[in-house]
Design a protein around this motif. Sequence first.
Motif, PDB file in Angstrom:
ATOM      1  N   SER A  99       1.001  -1.175  -0.103  1.00 36.25           N
ATOM      2  CA  SER A  99      -0.092  -0.121   0.286  1.00 36.25           C
ATOM      3  C   SER A  99       0.803   1.186   0.110  1.00 36.25           C
ATOM      4  N   SER A 100       1.624   1.393   1.049  1.00 34.66           N
ATOM      5  CA  SER A 100       2.370   2.729   1.080  1.00 34.66           C
ATOM      6  C   SER A 100       3.534   2.521   2.277  1.00 34.66           C
ATOM      7  N   SER A 101       4.159   3.780   2.680  1.00 38.19           N
ATOM      8  CA  SER A 101       5.144   3.557   3.797  1.00 38.19           C
ATOM      9  C   SER A 101       5.176   4.705   4.432  1.00 38.19           C
ATOM     10  N   GLN A 102       5.893   4.748   5.445  1.00 41.03           N
ATOM     11  CA  GLN A 102       5.961   5.790   6.287  1.00 41.03           C
ATOM     12  C   GLN A 102       6.934   5.762   7.323  1.00 41.03           C
ATOM     13  N   HIS A 103       7.633   6.870   7.695  1.00 39.33           N
ATOM     14  CA  HIS A 103       8.732   6.869   8.735  1.00 39.33           C
ATOM     15  C   HIS A 103       7.995   7.037  10.150  1.00 39.33           C
ATOM     16  N   TRP A 104       8.335   6.126  11.056  1.00 34.67           N
ATOM     17  CA  TRP A 104       7.519   6.276  12.448  1.00 34.67           C
ATOM     18  C   TRP A 104       8.408   6.200  13.580  1.00 34.67           C
ATOM     19  N   PRO A 105       8.471   7.495  14.083  1.00 36.66           N
ATOM     20  CA  PRO A 105       9.447   7.864  15.274  1.00 36.66           C
ATOM     21  C   PRO A 105       9.284   7.218  16.569  1.00 36.66           C
ATOM     22  N   PHE A 106       8.471   6.330  17.024  1.00 35.85           N
ATOM     23  CA  PHE A 106       8.096   5.767  18.111  1.00 35.85           C
ATOM     24  C   PHE A 106       8.404   4.355  18.040  1.00 35.85           C
ATOM     25  N   PRO A 107       8.931   3.851  19.288  1.00 40.06           N
ATOM     26  CA  PRO A 107       9.744   4.529  20.137  1.00 40.06           C
ATOM     27  C   PRO A 107      11.207   4.777  19.648  1.00 40.06           C
ATOM     28  N   GLN A 108      11.610   4.295  18.565  1.00 39.45           N
ATOM     29  CA  GLN A 108      12.961   4.695  17.819  1.00 39.45           C
ATOM     30  C   GLN A 108      12.356   4.776  16.474  1.00 39.45           C
ATOM     31  N   SER A 109      13.397   5.063  15.517  1.00 37.19           N
ATOM     32  CA  SER A 109      12.887   5.166  13.885  1.00 37.19           C
ATOM     33  C   SER A 109      12.730   4.016  13.422  1.00 37.19           C
ATOM     34  N   SER A 110      11.490   3.761  12.986  1.00 38.97           N
ATOM     35  CA  SER A 110      11.020   2.607  12.166  1.00 38.97           C
ATOM     36  C   SER A 110      10.698   3.013  10.986  1.00 38.97           C
ATOM     37  N   PHE A 111      10.878   2.295   9.646  1.00 37.90           N
ATOM     38  CA  PHE A 111      10.523   2.278   8.352  1.00 37.90           C
ATOM     39  C   PHE A 111       9.447   1.376   8.229  1.00 37.90           C
ATOM     40  N   MET A 112       8.137   2.029   8.090  1.00 43.34           N
ATOM     41  CA  MET A 112       7.005   0.914   8.120  1.00 43.34           C
ATOM     42  C   MET A 112       6.418   0.605   6.713  1.00 43.34           C
ATOM     43  N   MET A 113       6.464  -0.390   6.390  1.00 40.17           N
ATOM     44  CA  MET A 113       6.074  -0.838   5.108  1.00 40.17           C
ATOM     45  C   MET A 113       4.679  -1.420   5.048  1.00 40.17           C
ATOM     46  N   ALA A 114       3.655  -0.588   4.635  1.00 43.62           N
ATOM     47  CA  ALA A 114       2.330  -1.095   4.945  1.00 43.62           C
ATOM     48  C   ALA A 114       1.603  -1.939   3.821  1.00 43.62           C
ATOM     49  N   CYS A 115       0.890  -3.245   3.827  1.00 41.92           N
ATOM     50  CA  CYS A 115       0.358  -3.870   3.250  1.00 41.92           C
ATOM     51  C   CYS A 115      -1.022  -4.539   3.534  1.00 41.92           C
ATOM     52  N   HIS A 116      -1.623  -4.962   2.568  1.00 36.46           N
ATOM     53  CA  HIS A 116      -2.943  -5.592   2.648  1.00 36.46           C
ATOM     54  C   HIS A 116      -2.709  -7.152   2.445  1.00 36.46           C
ATOM     55  N   ALA A 117      -3.324  -7.918   3.391  1.00 41.08           N
ATOM     56  CA  ALA A 117      -2.962  -9.326   3.025  1.00 41.08           C
ATOM     57  C   ALA A 117      -4.536 -10.225   3.014  1.00 41.08           C
ATOM     58  N   SER A 118      -4.576 -11.446   2.411  1.00 36.90           N
ATOM     59  CA  SER A 118      -5.763 -11.857   2.546  1.00 36.90           C
ATOM     60  C   SER A 118      -5.362 -13.347   3.143  1.00 36.90           C
ATOM     61  N   VAL A 119      -6.503 -13.790   3.631  1.00 35.99           N
ATOM     62  CA  VAL A 119      -6.330 -15.378   4.213  1.00 35.99           C
ATOM     63  C   VAL A 119      -7.867 -16.098   3.694  1.00 35.99           C
ATOM     64  N   SER A 120      -7.573 -17.339   3.678  1.00 35.49           N
ATOM     65  CA  SER A 120      -8.980 -17.960   3.044  1.00 35.49           C
ATOM     66  C   SER A 120      -9.723 -17.917   4.158  1.00 35.49           C
ATOM     67  N   PRO A 121     -11.031 -17.527   3.980  1.00 36.62           N
ATOM     68  CA  PRO A 121     -12.194 -17.630   5.041  1.00 36.62           C
ATOM     69  C   PRO A 121     -12.189 -18.882   5.678  1.00 36.62           C
ATOM     70  N   ALA A 122     -12.179 -20.065   5.099  1.00 39.62           N
ATOM     71  CA  ALA A 122     -12.429 -21.355   5.639  1.00 39.62           C
ATOM     72  C   ALA A 122     -11.190 -21.629   6.659  1.00 39.62           C
ATOM     73  N   HIS A 123     -10.015 -20.659   6.713  1.00 39.70           N
ATOM     74  CA  HIS A 123      -8.991 -21.137   7.735  1.00 39.70           C
ATOM     75  C   HIS A 123      -8.711 -19.544   8.530  1.00 39.70           C
ATOM     76  N   SER A 124      -9.596 -19.196   8.894  1.00 40.84           N
ATOM     77  CA  SER A 124      -9.519 -17.865   9.506  1.00 40.84           C
ATOM     78  C   SER A 124      -9.676 -17.956  11.272  1.00 40.84           C
ATOM     79  N   GLN A 125      -9.663 -19.222  11.675  1.00 44.53           N
ATOM     80  CA  GLN A 125      -9.693 -19.276  13.293  1.00 44.53           C
ATOM     81  C   GLN A 125      -8.404 -18.837  13.785  1.00 44.53           C
ATOM     82  N   LEU A 126      -8.662 -17.850  14.742  1.00 45.21           N
ATOM     83  CA  LEU A 126      -7.326 -17.151  15.350  1.00 45.21           C
ATOM     84  C   LEU A 126      -6.613 -18.144  16.388  1.00 45.21           C
ATOM     85  N   CYS A 127      -5.251 -17.848  16.548  1.00 45.36           N
ATOM     86  CA  CYS A 127      -4.700 -18.501  17.674  1.00 45.36           C
ATOM     87  C   CYS A 127      -3.768 -17.523  18.013  1.00 45.36           C
ATOM     88  N   VAL A 128      -4.199 -16.584  18.976  1.00 49.54           N
ATOM     89  CA  VAL A 128      -3.561 -15.347  19.416  1.00 49.54           C
ATOM     90  C   VAL A 128      -2.268 -15.587  20.095  1.00 49.54           C
TER      91      VAL A 128
END
Length: 311
Positions: A226-255
Amino acid sequence: MRFLNGLKQNDDVCSVALQDAHMFLFHRLSPLLQRNHQGTFRTTELRTSDVQSLLENLGSDRTLLQEAVLIGCTEQNQAQFCLDIGGLDQAAAEELCGGTFVDLRKSFFLLSGAEAPLVAKAQALLRWHKTSGFCSATGQPTHRNQAGSQRTCSSSAIIYYPKMSPVVIVLVSDGERCLLGRQATFPRGMYSALAGFCDMGETLEETLSREVAEEVGLEVKSFSFSSSQHWPFPQSSFMMACHASVSPAHSQLCVDHSELEDARWFSQQEVLCALQTPPHRGGGAAPPFWLPPKHAVAHRLITEWIQNTRS
Ligand SMILES: NC(=O)C1=CN([C@@H]2O[C@H](COP(=O)(O)OP(=O)(O)OC[C@H]3O[C@@H](n4cnc5c(N)ncnc54)[C@H](OP(=O)(O)O)[C@@H]3O)[C@@H](O)[C@H]2O)C=CC1
Ligand SMILES: [Mg+2]
């Protein structure tokens, strides 16, 4: 761009530019902001001559100005620098400048437009200089160039550049719902996209798949950048932002609760409702579910997902 690069490469040219530049002041890494008549916040516009007078009034000599770091230039090719005056009296400086030094996290969300990223970049560079005074190979002092874009070891001539950590941030969807999680350290009620630091040697796609598998136990089927951003917290990060898809049949979360306090699927309706809830700024009860504010790339991912699923 060439003007800026010239300032980084030539100390003499940079010294001349510093004599008549725009200055952004910080005190112990907090930027100086001013509230205008409409109640909104802006950075305080100072020129080099204003800062020179300020330093004299605060009993500091002008050599402190040499610690200013180049952060950019205006459309008229006027250099922009930042300077931390953390060794001087904060209250006296605020009174003389007619502003307030505000913690970066708060400033970042009070400022609008291009000011927030510029202030974040300035603080990241000032922080890097503060913590990079010695060579990690020889232990000898490092010395900066005039622009502050690099530091060189006085004994080995090793050159150090400002560093950032690459991070992948990903909004996972099963087609109908999107997945948001929260760390225990997030403000109460705030949920965001999943994020994780890249391990050495990993590609963006490897980090993305590993983080989603580690944090919520899902297998990513496809993703798009999607896009990127410099993120200053808590230290400098280079954030690379993406969209991802998973199969609805395998969407059970194991956090993995050692990483996330909670992660859940949210419907479009729930997300739309949260997008209309203003970010919680502390004080009073936090809403049960709210999203990162506009400047965060997570917010962009979430609004893009809403647009894509509704079109
Ligand atoms: N802009 C935005 O919209 C958002 C930004 N973020 C940012 O993304 C970043 C990463 O997200 P997060 O979920 O915390 O990452 P991770 O899931 O990778 O977990 C963080 C842990 O990874 C370890 N780690 C590995 N490499 C690094 C490194 N280079 N710097 C710091 N820690 C490292 C640390 O563990 P240990 O100490 O045990 O080794 C740390 O506690 C955070 O800085 C966060 O602020 C997150 C969400 C939204
Ligand atoms: Mg994470």
